[in-house]
Design a protein around this motif. Structure first.
Motif, PDB file in Angstrom:
ATOM      1  N   LEU A 109      -1.297  -1.501  -4.350  1.00  0.00           N
ATOM      2  CA  LEU A 109      -0.521  -1.600  -5.583  1.00  0.00           C
ATOM      3  C   LEU A 109      -0.723  -2.936  -6.298  1.00  0.00           C
ATOM      4  O   LEU A 109       0.018  -3.260  -7.215  1.00  0.00           O
ATOM      5  CB  LEU A 109       0.979  -1.474  -5.276  1.00  0.00           C
ATOM      6  N   LYS A 126       0.839  -1.193   0.000  1.00  0.00           N
ATOM      7  CA  LYS A 126       0.000   0.000   0.000  1.00  0.00           C
ATOM      8  C   LYS A 126       0.878   1.248   0.000  1.00  0.00           C
ATOM      9  O   LYS A 126       1.919   1.287   0.647  1.00  0.00           O
ATOM     10  CB  LYS A 126      -0.889   0.034   1.244  1.00  0.00           C
ATOM     11  N   ASN A 167      -7.761   0.447  -4.989  1.00  0.00           N
ATOM     12  CA  ASN A 167      -6.606  -0.018  -5.743  1.00  0.00           C
ATOM     13  C   ASN A 167      -6.119   1.130  -6.616  1.00  0.00           C
ATOM     14  O   ASN A 167      -6.902   1.796  -7.281  1.00  0.00           O
ATOM     15  CB  ASN A 167      -6.952  -1.237  -6.604  1.00  0.00           C
ATOM     16  N   ILE A 168      -4.841   1.352  -6.625  1.00  0.00           N
ATOM     17  CA  ILE A 168      -4.263   2.499  -7.317  1.00  0.00           C
ATOM     18  C   ILE A 168      -4.532   2.474  -8.816  1.00  0.00           C
ATOM     19  O   ILE A 168      -4.593   3.511  -9.464  1.00  0.00           O
ATOM     20  CB  ILE A 168      -2.761   2.619  -7.008  1.00  0.00           C
ATOM     21  N   SER A 169      -4.741   1.295  -9.353  1.00  0.00           N
ATOM     22  CA  SER A 169      -5.005   1.184 -10.792  1.00  0.00           C
ATOM     23  C   SER A 169      -6.341   1.801 -11.185  1.00  0.00           C
ATOM     24  O   SER A 169      -6.584   2.071 -12.350  1.00  0.00           O
ATOM     25  CB  SER A 169      -4.960  -0.279 -11.223  1.00  0.00           C
ATOM     26  N   HIS A 222       0.749   7.693 -13.389  1.00  0.00           N
ATOM     27  CA  HIS A 222       1.010   6.257 -13.512  1.00  0.00           C
ATOM     28  C   HIS A 222       2.399   5.983 -14.093  1.00  0.00           C
ATOM     29  O   HIS A 222       3.074   5.045 -13.675  1.00  0.00           O
ATOM     30  CB  HIS A 222      -0.081   5.579 -14.345  1.00  0.00           C
ATOM     31  N   ILE A 272      -7.335   4.778 -10.321  1.00  0.00           N
ATOM     32  CA  ILE A 272      -7.197   6.226 -10.447  1.00  0.00           C
ATOM     33  C   ILE A 272      -7.032   6.574 -11.924  1.00  0.00           C
ATOM     34  O   ILE A 272      -6.101   6.118 -12.581  1.00  0.00           O
ATOM     35  CB  ILE A 272      -5.996   6.753  -9.630  1.00  0.00           C
ATOM     36  N   SER A 275      -5.682  12.533 -11.334  1.00  0.00           N
ATOM     37  CA  SER A 275      -4.344  12.574 -10.752  1.00  0.00           C
ATOM     38  C   SER A 275      -3.477  13.597 -11.480  1.00  0.00           C
ATOM     39  O   SER A 275      -3.832  14.095 -12.535  1.00  0.00           O
ATOM     40  CB  SER A 275      -3.697  11.186 -10.838  1.00  0.00           C
ATOM     41  N   TRP A 328      -5.227  13.456  -7.209  1.00  0.00           N
ATOM     42  CA  TRP A 328      -4.332  12.615  -6.418  1.00  0.00           C
ATOM     43  C   TRP A 328      -2.884  12.881  -6.792  1.00  0.00           C
ATOM     44  O   TRP A 328      -2.552  13.060  -7.950  1.00  0.00           O
ATOM     45  CB  TRP A 328      -4.663  11.137  -6.629  1.00  0.00           C
ATOM     46  N   PHE A 345      -3.591   3.439  -0.907  1.00  0.00           N
ATOM     47  CA  PHE A 345      -4.038   2.694  -2.073  1.00  0.00           C
ATOM     48  C   PHE A 345      -3.193   1.440  -2.218  1.00  0.00           C
ATOM     49  O   PHE A 345      -1.987   1.472  -1.971  1.00  0.00           O
ATOM     50  CB  PHE A 345      -3.892   3.543  -3.351  1.00  0.00           C
ATOM     51  N   LEU A 376      -1.309   8.479  -0.797  1.00  0.00           N
ATOM     52  CA  LEU A 376      -1.461   9.607  -1.707  1.00  0.00           C
ATOM     53  C   LEU A 376      -2.247  10.703  -1.014  1.00  0.00           C
ATOM     54  O   LEU A 376      -2.960  10.456  -0.049  1.00  0.00           O
ATOM     55  CB  LEU A 376      -2.207   9.183  -2.979  1.00  0.00           C
TER      56      LEU A 376
END
Length: 161
Positions: free
Chosen positions: A112, A23, A125-127, A139, A129, A134, A38, A110, A26
């Motif tokens: 990873l 994790k 989950n960061i994916s 990314h 975003i 952001s 973000w 978040f 952010l």
């Protein structure tokens, strides 16, 4: 030389949770540019301040977390807009402790998982975003830092945006 011609130095940290290293933390930016998007915690380097100390200071000011840098690598990103030119030095960090003395900035951890090639069943989950949620190149910066610091190769055909 006018003030507009000065290159400014920004700093940020890719902050890993020491208890759950899959994790990262952010923040949602409160000021322009990129208001309400973000971002990695960070800000401006102060005159005479070492980059590592600046990253630690900014992370503490914005989130309340005291961090240590992981390794000696800095990821450098260049941001050029019509009115400014920034060099942003980012470093991977791990949380050591927490203090209540900080700005009241919205922050969120978040997962990873998809970046690590695992199933992404976790909430936040960061994916998930999207690009418009952001900072620019978020990314790409994250993938570059994961590869540089942890030798995590980007998965084939990743399209998280």
């Amino acid at each position: 030389m006018s003030l507009k011609q000065i290159i400014k130095t920004g700093i940020s940290g890719l902050i890993f949770d020491s208890k759950q290293p899959r994790k990262i933390l952010l923040i949602k930016r409160e000021q322009p540019p990129y208001h309400n998007q973000w971002s990695f915690p960070g800000g401006r380097l102060e005159f005479g301040e070492l980059i590592a100390n600046g990253i630690k200071r900014e992370v503490k000011e914005e989130t309340g977390y005291l961090v240590d840098l992981i390794g000696n690598n800095y990821n450098i990103n260049e941001v050029i807009r019509q009115d400014s030119h920034y060099l942003i030095f980012s470093a991977s960090c791990i949380i050591q402790s927490y203090t209540k003395e900080h700005e009241q900035i919205h922050s969120q951890f978040f997962y990873l998982d998809k970046y690590l090639g695992k199933d992404a069943n976790e909430k936040f989950n960061i994916s998930e975003i999207k690009d418009e949620e952001s900072i620019p190149n978020f990314h790409q910066i994250l993938q570059k830092m994961l590869k540089q610091d942890f030798k995590i190769e980007p998965l084939e055909n990743k399209n998280f945006q």
